[in-house]
Structures are given as C-alpha cells and as structure tokens.
Design an enzyme around this catalytic site. Structure first.
Site, mmCIF file in Angstrom:
data_model
loop_
_atom_site.group_PDB
_atom_site.id
_atom_site.type_symbol
_atom_site.label_atom_id
_atom_site.label_comp_id
_atom_site.label_asym_id
_atom_site.label_seq_id
_atom_site.Cartn_x
_atom_site.Cartn_y
_atom_site.Cartn_z
ATOM 1 N N HIS A 1 -10.385 -1.490 -7.415
ATOM 2 C CA HIS A 1 -9.087 0.232 -6.538
ATOM 3 C C HIS A 1 -8.826 0.850 -7.018
ATOM 4 O O HIS A 1 -8.526 2.574 -7.290
ATOM 5 C CB HIS A 1 -9.364 -0.274 -5.338
ATOM 6 C CG HIS A 1 -8.944 1.158 -4.450
ATOM 7 N ND1 HIS A 1 -9.752 1.668 -3.463
ATOM 8 C CD2 HIS A 1 -7.557 1.136 -3.866
ATOM 9 C CE1 HIS A 1 -9.047 2.395 -3.151
ATOM 10 N NE2 HIS A 1 -7.700 2.198 -2.974
ATOM 11 N N ASP B 1 1.070 -0.840 -0.002
ATOM 12 C CA ASP B 1 -0.030 0.141 -0.280
ATOM 13 C C ASP B 1 0.955 1.400 -0.053
ATOM 14 O O ASP B 1 1.470 1.358 0.708
ATOM 15 C CB ASP B 1 -0.768 0.308 1.373
ATOM 16 C CG ASP B 1 -1.676 1.224 0.958
ATOM 17 O OD1 ASP B 1 -2.073 1.749 0.284
ATOM 18 O OD2 ASP B 1 -3.338 0.526 2.317
HETATM 19 C C1 HEM Z 1 -3.884 2.724 -4.297
HETATM 20 C C2 HEM Z 1 -5.807 0.018 -0.458
HETATM 21 C C3 HEM Z 1 -8.937 3.268 0.654
HETATM 22 C C4 HEM Z 1 -6.146 6.271 -2.815
HETATM 23 C C5 HEM Z 1 -3.995 1.315 -3.442
HETATM 24 C C6 HEM Z 1 -3.471 0.564 -3.381
HETATM 25 C C7 HEM Z 1 -3.535 -0.041 -2.344
HETATM 26 C C8 HEM Z 1 -4.416 0.766 -1.572
HETATM 27 C C9 HEM Z 1 -3.629 -1.798 -2.065
HETATM 28 C C10 HEM Z 1 -2.807 0.076 -4.799
HETATM 29 C C11 HEM Z 1 -1.284 0.776 -3.768
HETATM 30 C C12 HEM Z 1 -1.265 1.687 -4.337
HETATM 31 O O1 HEM Z 1 -0.411 2.067 -5.399
HETATM 32 O O2 HEM Z 1 -0.647 2.413 -3.118
HETATM 33 C C13 HEM Z 1 -6.284 1.147 0.237
HETATM 34 C C14 HEM Z 1 -6.689 0.104 1.100
HETATM 35 C C15 HEM Z 1 -7.812 1.497 1.977
HETATM 36 C C16 HEM Z 1 -7.488 2.757 0.522
HETATM 37 C C17 HEM Z 1 -5.999 -0.897 1.833
HETATM 38 C C18 HEM Z 1 -9.251 1.762 2.948
HETATM 39 C C19 HEM Z 1 -8.925 1.230 3.887
HETATM 40 C C20 HEM Z 1 -8.541 4.455 0.053
HETATM 41 C C21 HEM Z 1 -9.328 6.118 0.167
HETATM 42 C C22 HEM Z 1 -8.000 6.616 -1.039
HETATM 43 C C23 HEM Z 1 -7.143 6.119 -2.047
HETATM 44 C C24 HEM Z 1 -10.455 6.515 1.209
HETATM 45 C C25 HEM Z 1 -8.962 7.804 -1.019
HETATM 46 C C26 HEM Z 1 -9.571 8.604 -1.208
HETATM 47 C C27 HEM Z 1 -5.730 5.617 -3.447
HETATM 48 C C28 HEM Z 1 -5.315 5.863 -4.859
HETATM 49 C C29 HEM Z 1 -4.224 5.055 -4.761
HETATM 50 C C30 HEM Z 1 -4.378 2.973 -4.360
HETATM 51 C C31 HEM Z 1 -5.089 7.186 -4.804
HETATM 52 C C32 HEM Z 1 -3.229 5.202 -6.009
HETATM 53 C C33 HEM Z 1 -3.635 4.710 -8.020
HETATM 54 C C34 HEM Z 1 -2.850 4.998 -8.735
HETATM 55 O O3 HEM Z 1 -2.810 5.647 -9.094
HETATM 56 O O4 HEM Z 1 -2.530 4.033 -8.447
HETATM 57 N N1 HEM Z 1 -4.894 1.979 -2.409
HETATM 58 N N2 HEM Z 1 -6.924 2.114 -0.284
HETATM 59 N N3 HEM Z 1 -7.459 4.836 -0.857
HETATM 60 N N4 HEM Z 1 -5.474 4.182 -3.183
HETATM 61 FE FE1 HEM Z 1 -6.234 2.799 -1.994
#
Ligand code: HEM
Length: 395
Positions: free
Chosen positions: A305, A214
């Site tokens: 996601h 993450d």
């Molecule tokens: C990407 C997990 C909530 C925004 C990701 C990734 C994971 C992840 C595993 C892919 C790897 C990475 O780029 O970090 C989670 C989990 C969440 C959560 C477990 C809640 C428990 C959120 C929330 C937001 C968010 C609330 C924003 C409102 C993003 C963004 C990316 C991302 C901007 C990168 C997308 C990209 O450009 O590839 N998240 N996330 N995430 N997440 Fe989340």
C-alpha cells in the site's frame, strides 16, 4: 486563556479551572492540560483564515453529515442556512448554547469541538454559480474497485463535526440539523472514532481497526509543507480553503484477523507494532524498496500500500484525517466496520485522483478493503466574526 496553538478555555464559569492548567507541549495538536476535569473546556477557535477541524489534531469522535438542499432552494435560502449554521457553530464550538438553546450545560465542555463546512455541486447550482464548482468536486472519476452505494454518497452541504467527547458532539449535531430542517434534509450521517484522547502520548499516530498506525506520512500541521499541501492558493473564493474527498471504506476484518502477521505487514510495508518500515528504521522513515532478502528477493512488495500510495510528485500529497467506523455486526455476526477516509488537499485533481487511480490498479490492501461510499466537497476558507462560512462565494 489561550492553550498552545489556539485551544482556549470556554465559559467564565470555568475560570477557576483555568488556574490549575498547565501546558505540556506547544502546537495546535498537542495542547493538553494536566487536570483531567479541565480537558473538556478546551476550545478550538472557530474564526480564522482557515476553517477549524482540518489542521486541528484529529479528535476522538466524528460525525460526517451530508445535507441536501430542499427542492427550489435559491441563493437567499442558502445564505440564510449558512448564516444560521455559522452562528450556531461559532457558539457551540465556544462552549455556548446556540440560538434558542436553553440547556447551556450540554455544550459547556466542548472538548475541542469543531464544525467544518463543505460544499457539494448542488449548493453551487442552487445559488446560480454552477461554474464556480471545481470540476473534480462535481465529477470525481469512477475507480475500478469502487462498489459505491447511494446511501453513503453525495450531498449538497457537508458538516464535519468532531470532538473528544461524544456528548457535546451529539448536541452540536442535533442543533445544527434542527436549524437546517426548513431548508435542507439529511442525506446521510456517518459516525467515526479514533483512540481515546491521551490514551497514548500526544503526537502518537493513531491505530485503525486493522491495527495499523495510520497517518504516519501526513504533513505536520505547523509546517509550511502542511499549508502547501492542504490550503488552496488559487485566486478567488476558495483561497485559504481546501478540497475534501470523503470515502467510506469497508474492511473485511474477518479475513484480515485470520492472516498471519508477516502477511499483514507486507500489505503496507510497515510493521504493526510501531508503524516503522519492514526494512527497518524509525516510524517516519520510508521503506527501502531496493532491499533484498538472503535469496535476493525484494523485501518490499511492489504492490504494498505505501509503495503504491506514496506521492510521486509533490502535488500528489494530501492530509488524511480519517476516523474508524463500526456499525456493529449484522444478524449473522459479520462485522460492519472500516475507515471513514477523509483526505484534505488543495486540489484533488492533483492528489487524491492520481493516487486512488494507482491504488485501484494495484494495492495489496484491496483484498481487505472496499470503497462503498464517496463524496467530494469544496471546503471554503474560514471567516471572521460577523461573516458566514462561504460568504465570498454565496455573496
Ligand atoms: C499510508 C492504511 C486507504 C493514501 C497508509 C498507511 C496505512 C494506511 C497503515 C501507512 C502509514 C501512514 O503513512 O499513514 C490505509 C487503510 C485504507 C487506506 C486501512 C483503507 C481502509 C487509502 C486511500 C488513499 C490512501 C483510499 C488515497 C487515495 C495513503 C497515502 C499514504 C498512506 C498517501 C502515505 C504513503 C507514504 O507517503 O508513505 N495507509 N489506507 N490510503 N495511505 Fe492509506
């Protein structure tokens, strides 16, 4: 002694340890030392253009604590509070006891301790400058999937205290709170963690409690991209500061743990093993949303996601500096754990709000995640010795 991009050795008594130090890699997030006993002495400088604890590579432990100013607090009270807490934070992060502290052993090894201050709407109102509070900080929109509880939400002043060692962190927080007691009360306190420091090679993306890497898509802290994403360039008191949106997001790990691996990987479009896209390539690559399987069906789900969260304009980018939380099982043995999501960005109107709106409309991860707390803070720039955090606003 300066270690890499700004970590220094604390305390003259540790000078001997300095002689045994060697850098493995340069850069603010990768400074590390070869001798285990010296790691605790690493210091992240408190003073600077930006507050520490944002570009700083996420430490192993964090506490987010929200204070409410006592009724009747005015500008002079806020001045006094911030002056005192700035002085405490500067000393503690340097590995020194705060004012009137007579037990210098506890803070002596700060292990990259940082204290980062954020201001909620109540602080602006107390100093008579309600109009200086960014509207998005006062009125973060509600989202369709929100299940927010007051006990995890809001606050006039945020203290984000992080360290690779829970002992100096605990001490720092208790001293900061003690010195704020006359002027403020504790609204909530949330404890988070990351994998232990150096459990994997420096620069490895940490895993969350769902087992995912993450933070893959985060801007690297030593790049122009980072500055353009995180630091406010608006003229005025916030320049060089940032905006923090903090969300407590509960994970239903019971049902997640029962899910098959392919379904888990489809939820984000990234592999659990190494965070690389399910369509192939390296961790930092984007999933190929045009890829189809043998029968012509898309490999990447439209509601994955990462597909929904990816910035659709450059201004939607943010730094996600989150920590896992685990408050232990309830009496029925049900876990109470999840993510303390902390997003820093120059303007939350342009980044967190549109991205979270999209995720609330559709995101495969919503089956296992629920937002139960929310708070937004304006994060002032850093300060120089003799100044206090927020001085340009409070005066
Ligand atoms: C990407 C997990 C909530 C925004 C990701 C990734 C994971 C992840 C595993 C892919 C790897 C990475 O780029 O970090 C989670 C989990 C969440 C959560 C477990 C809640 C428990 C959120 C929330 C937001 C968010 C609330 C924003 C409102 C993003 C963004 C990316 C991302 C901007 C990168 C997308 C990209 O450009 O590839 N998240 N996330 N995430 N997440 Fe989340």
């Amino acid at each position: 002694l300066l270690l890499g991009g700004g970590a220094t050795l604390a305390g003259g008594s540790l000078a001997g340890a300095a002689a045994t130090l060697a850098l493995s890699e340069p850069g603010p997030d990768t400074a590390s030392v070869v001798t285990a006993e010296a790691k605790g002495a690493q210091v992240v400088p408190f003073y600077g253009n930006h507050q520490a604890g944002i570009a700083t590579g996420a430490q192993a432990h964090a506490r987010f604590l929200a204070l409410d100013l006592k009724p009747g607090a005015d500008r002079s009270h806020v001045q006094r509070l911030l002056r005192l807490l700035t002085d405490d934070a500067a000393k503690l992060t340097a590995g020194r006891a705060p004012l009137a502290g007579n037990d210098p052993e506890i803070p002596a090894l700060p292990s990259r301790l940082t204290v980062t201050f954020g201001f909620g709407p109540g602080l602006f109102d107390a100093i008579g400058r309600g109009d200086h509070c960014p509207d998005v900080i006062r009125n973060l929109p509600a989202f369709a999937t929100d299940r927010l509880e007051d006990r995890w939400s809001g606050g006039d002043v945020l203290l984000q205290v992080c360290s690779d060692d829970a002992v100096p962190l605990s001490y720092a927080l208790r001293r900061l709170v003690r010195d704020s007691r006359d002027l403020a009360s504790v609204r909530w306190c949330q404890t988070g963690f990351n994998p232990a420091r150096d459990s994997e090679p420096a620069g490895t993306t940490p895993r969350n409690l769902m087992g995912q890497r993450d933070g893959t898509a985060n801007p690297a802290s030593d790049t122009e991209d980072f500055g353009a994403t995180v630091w406010s360039d608006e003229p005025g008191w916030l320049r060089g500061g940032s905006m923090l949106v903090f969300r407590r997001i509960r994970m239903d790990v019971d049902t997640w743990d029962d899910l098959g691996r392919p379904a888990k990987e489809m939820a984000t479009a990234r592999k659990l093993s190494d965070g690389s896209p399910v369509t192939g390539g390296a961790e930092k690559d984007d999933p190929d949303t045009a890829a189809v399987d043998g029968q012509g069906f898309p490999v990447v789900a439209a509601e994955a996601h990462v597909v929904r969260a990816t910035a659709r304009t450059p201004t939607e980018r943010m730094l996600r500096r989150g920590f896992s939380y685990d408050d232990g099982p309830d009496p029925d043995g049900k876990p109470d754990c999840g993510l303390l999501f902390a997003a820093y960005q120059k303007d939350a109107v342009a980044s967190f709000v549109p991205v979270q709106k999209r995720l609330a409309e559709s995101d495969a991860m919503n089956t296992w995640t629920t937002h139960v707390g929310s708070a937004a803070f304006a994060v002032p720039p850093g300060c120089t010795e003799g100044e206090y955090i927020g001085e340009a606003l409070v005066g």
